[in-house]
Enzyme design. Structure first.
Site, PDB file in Angstrom:
ATOM      1  N   SER A 125       0.479   1.290 -16.241  1.00 50.82           N
ATOM      2  CA  SER A 125       1.148   2.552 -16.545  1.00 50.82           C
ATOM      3  C   SER A 125       0.253   3.727 -16.186  1.00 50.82           C
ATOM      4  O   SER A 125      -0.963   3.611 -16.171  1.00 50.82           O
ATOM      5  CB  SER A 125       1.497   2.616 -18.028  1.00 50.82           C
ATOM      6  OG  SER A 125       2.077   3.864 -18.317  1.00 50.82           O
TER       7      SER A 125
ATOM      8  N   LYS B  87       4.313  -3.822 -21.540  1.00 54.49           N
ATOM      9  CA  LYS B  87       4.589  -2.659 -20.674  1.00 54.49           C
ATOM     10  C   LYS B  87       6.034  -2.186 -20.871  1.00 54.49           C
ATOM     11  O   LYS B  87       6.308  -0.982 -20.932  1.00 54.49           O
ATOM     12  CB  LYS B  87       4.347  -3.021 -19.200  1.00 54.49           C
ATOM     13  CG  LYS B  87       4.828  -1.973 -18.185  1.00 54.49           C
ATOM     14  CD  LYS B  87       4.026  -0.712 -18.292  1.00 54.49           C
ATOM     15  CE  LYS B  87       4.455   0.480 -17.461  1.00 54.49           C
ATOM     16  NZ  LYS B  87       5.384   0.409 -16.412  1.00 54.49           N
TER      17      LYS B  87
ATOM     18  N   HIS C 130      32.728 -17.647 -43.967  1.00 53.84           N
ATOM     19  CA  HIS C 130      31.368 -17.738 -43.423  1.00 53.84           C
ATOM     20  C   HIS C 130      30.320 -17.997 -44.509  1.00 53.84           C
ATOM     21  O   HIS C 130      29.154 -18.135 -44.195  1.00 53.84           O
ATOM     22  CB  HIS C 130      31.024 -16.473 -42.631  1.00 53.84           C
ATOM     23  CG  HIS C 130      31.832 -16.337 -41.379  1.00 53.84           C
ATOM     24  ND1 HIS C 130      31.854 -17.304 -40.400  1.00 53.84           N
ATOM     25  CD2 HIS C 130      32.673 -15.359 -40.950  1.00 53.84           C
ATOM     26  CE1 HIS C 130      32.650 -16.924 -39.420  1.00 53.84           C
ATOM     27  NE2 HIS C 130      33.175 -15.750 -39.718  1.00 53.84           N
TER      28      HIS C 130
ATOM     29  N   HIS D  77       6.275  -0.367 -24.076  1.00 54.53           N
ATOM     30  CA  HIS D  77       5.656   0.942 -23.853  1.00 54.53           C
ATOM     31  C   HIS D  77       6.687   1.911 -23.279  1.00 54.53           C
ATOM     32  O   HIS D  77       6.833   3.042 -23.751  1.00 54.53           O
ATOM     33  CB  HIS D  77       4.471   0.805 -22.881  1.00 54.53           C
ATOM     34  CG  HIS D  77       4.022   2.107 -22.283  1.00 54.53           C
ATOM     35  ND1 HIS D  77       4.688   2.703 -21.226  1.00 54.53           N
ATOM     36  CD2 HIS D  77       3.006   2.942 -22.592  1.00 54.53           C
ATOM     37  CE1 HIS D  77       4.097   3.844 -20.927  1.00 54.53           C
ATOM     38  NE2 HIS D  77       3.069   4.014 -21.739  1.00 54.53           N
ATOM     39  N   ASN D  78       7.411   1.474 -22.272  1.00 54.44           N
ATOM     40  CA  ASN D  78       8.400   2.351 -21.657  1.00 54.44           C
ATOM     41  C   ASN D  78       9.539   2.686 -22.619  1.00 54.44           C
ATOM     42  O   ASN D  78      10.026   3.816 -22.637  1.00 54.44           O
ATOM     43  CB  ASN D  78       8.969   1.709 -20.389  1.00 54.44           C
ATOM     44  CG  ASN D  78       7.996   1.797 -19.231  1.00 54.44           C
ATOM     45  OD1 ASN D  78       6.791   1.752 -19.438  1.00 54.44           O
ATOM     46  ND2 ASN D  78       8.497   1.919 -18.028  1.00 54.44           N
TER      47      ASN D  78
ATOM     48  N   LEU E  52       0.810  -1.219   0.000  1.00 51.02           N
ATOM     49  CA  LEU E  52       0.000   0.000   0.000  1.00 51.02           C
ATOM     50  C   LEU E  52       0.844   1.271   0.000  1.00 51.02           C
ATOM     51  O   LEU E  52       0.511   2.260   0.646  1.00 51.02           O
ATOM     52  CB  LEU E  52      -0.967  -0.003   1.188  1.00 51.02           C
ATOM     53  CG  LEU E  52      -1.946  -1.181   1.218  1.00 51.02           C
ATOM     54  CD1 LEU E  52      -2.773  -1.152   2.495  1.00 51.02           C
ATOM     55  CD2 LEU E  52      -2.868  -1.159  -0.016  1.00 51.02           C
TER      56      LEU E  52
ATOM     57  N   GLU F 233       8.339   5.235 -24.884  1.00 50.52           N
ATOM     58  CA  GLU F 233       8.282   6.489 -24.121  1.00 50.52           C
ATOM     59  C   GLU F 233       9.668   7.175 -24.130  1.00 50.52           C
ATOM     60  O   GLU F 233       9.763   8.391 -24.325  1.00 50.52           O
ATOM     61  CB  GLU F 233       7.826   6.154 -22.694  1.00 50.52           C
ATOM     62  CG  GLU F 233       7.847   7.294 -21.711  1.00 50.52           C
ATOM     63  CD  GLU F 233       7.549   6.779 -20.290  1.00 50.52           C
ATOM     64  OE1 GLU F 233       6.600   5.987 -20.118  1.00 50.52           O
ATOM     65  OE2 GLU F 233       8.290   7.158 -19.358  1.00 50.52           O
TER      66      GLU F 233
ATOM     67  N   ASN G 147       6.349  -3.304 -11.631  1.00 50.22           N
ATOM     68  CA  ASN G 147       7.139  -3.225 -12.863  1.00 50.22           C
ATOM     69  C   ASN G 147       8.096  -4.401 -12.972  1.00 50.22           C
ATOM     70  O   ASN G 147       9.306  -4.235 -12.932  1.00 50.22           O
ATOM     71  CB  ASN G 147       7.954  -1.922 -12.879  1.00 50.22           C
ATOM     72  CG  ASN G 147       7.156  -0.771 -13.453  1.00 50.22           C
ATOM     73  OD1 ASN G 147       6.221  -0.974 -14.223  1.00 50.22           O
ATOM     74  ND2 ASN G 147       7.526   0.425 -13.066  1.00 50.22           N
TER      75      ASN G 147
ATOM     76  N   LYS H  98       7.496  -3.437  -4.284  1.00 45.80           N
ATOM     77  CA  LYS H  98       8.726  -3.176  -5.020  1.00 45.80           C
ATOM     78  C   LYS H  98       9.045  -4.371  -5.926  1.00 45.80           C
ATOM     79  O   LYS H  98       8.971  -5.517  -5.492  1.00 45.80           O
ATOM     80  CB  LYS H  98       9.853  -2.958  -4.004  1.00 45.80           C
ATOM     81  CG  LYS H  98      10.915  -1.986  -4.438  1.00 45.80           C
ATOM     82  CD  LYS H  98      11.931  -1.765  -3.338  1.00 45.80           C
ATOM     83  CE  LYS H  98      11.675  -0.533  -2.473  1.00 45.80           C
ATOM     84  NZ  LYS H  98      11.479   0.719  -3.184  1.00 45.80           N
TER      85      LYS H  98
ATOM     86  N   GLY I  25      -0.139   1.113  -4.802  1.00 51.00           N
ATOM     87  CA  GLY I  25      -1.111   0.155  -4.269  1.00 51.00           C
ATOM     88  C   GLY I  25      -2.291   0.837  -3.594  1.00 51.00           C
ATOM     89  O   GLY I  25      -3.442   0.435  -3.797  1.00 51.00           O
TER      90      GLY I  25
HETATM   91  P1  NDP Z   1       7.566   0.929  -3.973  1.00 49.95           P
HETATM   92  O1  NDP Z   1       8.108   0.388  -5.217  1.00 49.95           O
HETATM   93  O2  NDP Z   1       8.289   2.072  -3.327  1.00 49.95           O
HETATM   94  O3  NDP Z   1       7.454  -0.265  -2.923  1.00 49.95           O
HETATM   95  C1  NDP Z   1       7.020  -0.052  -1.622  1.00 49.95           C
HETATM   96  C2  NDP Z   1       6.052  -1.117  -1.215  1.00 49.95           C
HETATM   97  O4  NDP Z   1       6.664  -2.401  -1.333  1.00 49.95           O
HETATM   98  C3  NDP Z   1       5.628  -0.965   0.223  1.00 49.95           C
HETATM   99  O5  NDP Z   1       4.281  -1.338   0.333  1.00 49.95           O
HETATM  100  C4  NDP Z   1       6.540  -1.963   0.924  1.00 49.95           C
HETATM  101  O6  NDP Z   1       6.051  -2.401   2.154  1.00 49.95           O
HETATM  102  C5  NDP Z   1       6.547  -3.073  -0.068  1.00 49.95           C
HETATM  103  N1  NDP Z   1       7.653  -3.998   0.120  1.00 49.95           N
HETATM  104  C6  NDP Z   1       8.957  -3.786  -0.154  1.00 49.95           C
HETATM  105  N2  NDP Z   1       9.683  -4.867   0.132  1.00 49.95           N
HETATM  106  C7  NDP Z   1       8.814  -5.802   0.588  1.00 49.95           C
HETATM  107  C8  NDP Z   1       8.960  -7.131   1.033  1.00 49.95           C
HETATM  108  N3  NDP Z   1      10.149  -7.745   1.042  1.00 49.95           N
HETATM  109  N4  NDP Z   1       7.857  -7.787   1.434  1.00 49.95           N
HETATM  110  C9  NDP Z   1       6.654  -7.194   1.405  1.00 49.95           C
HETATM  111  N5  NDP Z   1       6.461  -5.937   0.993  1.00 49.95           N
HETATM  112  C10 NDP Z   1       7.525  -5.247   0.594  1.00 49.95           C
HETATM  113  O7  NDP Z   1       6.018   1.307  -4.127  1.00 49.95           O
HETATM  114  P2  NDP Z   1       5.269   2.026  -5.326  1.00 49.95           P
HETATM  115  O8  NDP Z   1       3.879   2.192  -4.870  1.00 49.95           O
HETATM  116  O9  NDP Z   1       6.021   3.211  -5.808  1.00 49.95           O
HETATM  117  O10 NDP Z   1       5.328   0.950  -6.485  1.00 49.95           O
HETATM  118  C11 NDP Z   1       4.736  -0.338  -6.393  1.00 49.95           C
HETATM  119  C12 NDP Z   1       5.028  -1.092  -7.679  1.00 49.95           C
HETATM  120  O11 NDP Z   1       4.484  -0.380  -8.770  1.00 49.95           O
HETATM  121  C13 NDP Z   1       6.509  -1.269  -7.994  1.00 49.95           C
HETATM  122  O12 NDP Z   1       6.718  -2.501  -8.611  1.00 49.95           O
HETATM  123  C14 NDP Z   1       6.808  -0.156  -8.964  1.00 49.95           C
HETATM  124  O13 NDP Z   1       7.872  -0.460  -9.833  1.00 49.95           O
HETATM  125  C15 NDP Z   1       5.514  -0.029  -9.681  1.00 49.95           C
HETATM  126  N6  NDP Z   1       5.306   1.362 -10.084  1.00 49.95           N
HETATM  127  C16 NDP Z   1       4.669   1.624 -11.201  1.00 49.95           C
HETATM  128  C17 NDP Z   1       4.463   2.896 -11.619  1.00 49.95           C
HETATM  129  C18 NDP Z   1       3.729   3.088 -12.814  1.00 49.95           C
HETATM  130  O14 NDP Z   1       3.558   4.187 -13.294  1.00 49.95           O
HETATM  131  N7  NDP Z   1       3.255   2.025 -13.375  1.00 49.95           N
HETATM  132  C19 NDP Z   1       4.891   4.073 -10.903  1.00 49.95           C
HETATM  133  C20 NDP Z   1       5.497   3.718  -9.717  1.00 49.95           C
HETATM  134  C21 NDP Z   1       5.694   2.411  -9.349  1.00 49.95           C
HETATM  135  P3  NDP Z   1       6.479  -1.636   3.518  1.00 49.95           P
HETATM  136  O15 NDP Z   1       5.549  -0.479   3.631  1.00 49.95           O
HETATM  137  O16 NDP Z   1       6.275  -2.657   4.550  1.00 49.95           O
HETATM  138  O17 NDP Z   1       7.916  -1.222   3.359  1.00 49.95           O
END
Ligand code: NDP
Length: 474
Positions: A128, A182, A450, A185-186, A10, A189, A102, A75, A14
């Site tokens: 995205s 995806k 070759h 897409h990036n 979250l 971009e 991602n 993450k 999330g």
């Molecule tokens: P982050 O990538 O900063 O991740 C933080 C979250 O991951 C927190 O909820 C954290 O929990 C949790 N976490 C990290 N390690 C663990 C672990 N070992 N076990 C359980 N939970 C863990 O969060 P974002 O919201 O920025 O991104 C989430 C995902 O979305 C990522 O994969 C990111 O790459 C992707 N993303 C996509 C974007 C888009 O435009 N599509 C933009 C940004 C992100 P805790 O609070 O306990 O630390």
């Protein structure tokens, strides 16, 4: 009542996705490794819909209706594996795990296979649109089994961005297909932004226009064929004045572009597949070059900083617009080529028109242009290249002379435009009657035996270069 769907993880993405689900009337179970985030979501947004907070993953699982649907938004990388490992034993046959992070598509393929072994569905969904998109309607690229899409699809489609009443979410294909799309897409971009930056540089340095003035040009372009989110925000950024100095913000931003790696993934995978995505590669390399501060300083010291004398002419703005459009068509054509190659390699049976449909809204590359791409694949799903579709062919033909003028002008002025140049070279190479690849083959045969094929008969041949230079069948 049991929750319809769950979100674990979250942080910003999330929690926004959970709120989006709740606002669409779904009862959403929410969980985060650190419970403080769950509490914060409930406190700040609990009134927006029906949330079911869970302290542990098993509590989360128990709160769900079956078959269970759980979105992981943590993450990317090992954290995602950690969550899957903890979650999988708690689930039952037919349950669905949806990874919205991602992830690299190869990881998604691995995870999908592992969960399938255990009777679970794994949906790798590229999402995205950043935090704003997650809350108000992202572009969603789900991969996985058709069976899982029957359950997950309607939910994802309802929370996705909608363009002309069509959701920016389509089942892309099996296992890693969604995260692959995806990734491309990036990559696109990256290419799109590099081309925009080159257009700005030309209008600024050759055209002698200040940032705000160029911003107005982009605002104008946003009303035509180039209409897109990136062109729109280019106008915003170029028009913005730095409050500290009163200068254009773009003039006080350090000119070293960073990258999180998805463009690099696209190029790495294109190399594996043997697909020339020169536009994306140039964009990735241009960012790398910009960051090589020491080398740049040494080169300026050795050669003197290039001095561009503005030489505006009446046609420059329109020429650059056409060059930008044509180069953009090339970059997209290459990206779609890469998806087609991957589709064959991994047996995905990708619907390329679906990718264009998904990207029409919610994501960073959303643009009017994507409608044209979707129409092109509607006309011919087996299009050998986007460039040869009637619509794009006409657009490129219309742009061609302007495109060449712009590239020549940039080269003569010493303004680097690797995106424009490589796109033009790609176009010229594709349409050449003969390529000097024939000479490359001759050289390979000379030093490495070759062999080569001939234009006039079947078979492989070798010339006895160090002997009497007669030709033998290889
Ligand atoms: P982050 O990538 O900063 O991740 C933080 C979250 O991951 C927190 O909820 C954290 O929990 C949790 N976490 C990290 N390690 C663990 C672990 N070992 N076990 C359980 N939970 C863990 O969060 P974002 O919201 O920025 O991104 C989430 C995902 O979305 C990522 O994969 C990111 O790459 C992707 N993303 C996509 C974007 C888009 O435009 N599509 C933009 C940004 C992100 P805790 O609070 O306990 O630390």
């Amino acid at each position: 009542a049991p929750a319809r769907i769950a979100v674990t993880g979250l942080a910003v993405m999330g929690s926004n996705l959970a709120r989006n689900l709740a606002r669409h009337g779904y009862r959403v179970a929410v969980h985060n490794r650190t419970p403080a985030r769950t509490k914060a979501l409930m406190r700040e947004h609990g009134h927006e819909g029906e949330f079911v907070p869970a302290e542990t993953l098993s509590e989360l699982v128990e709160s769900l209706a079956t078959p269970r649907q759980i979105i992981i938004m943590v993450k990317a990388g090992t954290p995602t594996d950690a969550v899957i490992d903890e979650l999988a034993p708690l689930l039952g046959p037919g349950d669905m795990v949806i990874d919205g992070g991602n992830a690299h598509f190869a990881d998604t393929r691995r995870r999908e296979a592992a969960l399938r072994e255990r009777g679970l569905h794994f949906v790798g969904a590229g999402i995205s649109g950043g935090e704003e998109g997650a809350l108000n309607g992202p572009s969603i690229m789900p991969g996985g089994s058709a069976e899982s899409y029957k359950h997950v699809g309607p939910v994802l489609e309802s929370i996705a961005a909608q363009v002309d009443g069509v959701p920016c979410c389509v089942h892309v294909g099996p296992d890693g297909a969604g995260h692959f799309v995806k990734m491309v897409h990036n990559g696109i971009e990256y290419a799109d932004m590099q081309l925009i930056a080159e257009a700005y540089d030309l209008l600024h340095r050759v055209g002698g226009r200040g940032p705000a003035e160029v911003g107005e040009v982009f605002r104008d372009w946003d009303r035509g064929d180039l209409e897109s989110y990136l062109v729109e925000i280019t106008a915003e950024v170029l028009g913005h004045v730095d409050p500290d100095t009163g200068a254009a913000l773009v003039d006080v931003i350090a000119d070293e572009a960073e990258q999180k790696g998805t463009g690099r993934w696209t190029v790495q995978e294109a190399l594996e597949l043997g697909v020339p995505v020169t536009g994306i590669a140039e964009a990735v390399f241009a960012r790398s070059l910009s960051g090589r501060v020491g080398q740049r300083a040494a080169a300026r010291a050795a050669f003197g900083a290039s001095e561009v004398i503005p030489s505006p002419d009446d046609d420059l703005v329109e020429d650059v617009r056409l060059a930008l459009y044509a180069s953009k068509v090339v970059a997209y054509a290459q990206g779609f080529d890469q998806m087609r190659a991957a589709s064959v390699e991994y047996g995905w049976d990708l619907d390329l028109g679906a990718a264009a449909t998904i990207w029409r809204g919610g994501c960073i590359i959303r643009a009017r242009f994507l409608d044209r791409i979707r129409e092109a694949y509607d006309r011919n799903p087996d299009l050998p290249s986007l460039l040869v579709d009637d619509y794009f062919r006409d657009a490129v033909v219309r742009a061609e002379q302007a495109w060449r003028r712009v590239v020549v002008k940039a080269i003569n002025a010493g303004v680097p435009v690797p995106g424009f140049v490589s796109a033009l070279a790609y176009y010229d190479a594709l349409r050449s009657e003969r390529l000097p690849a024939a000479l490359v083959q001759g050289l390979r045969d000379f030093f490495g035996a070759h062999t080569y094929r001939r234009v006039d008969r079947e078979g492989s041949f070798h010339t006895l270069w160090s002997g009497d230079r007669s030709q033998v069948d290889a």
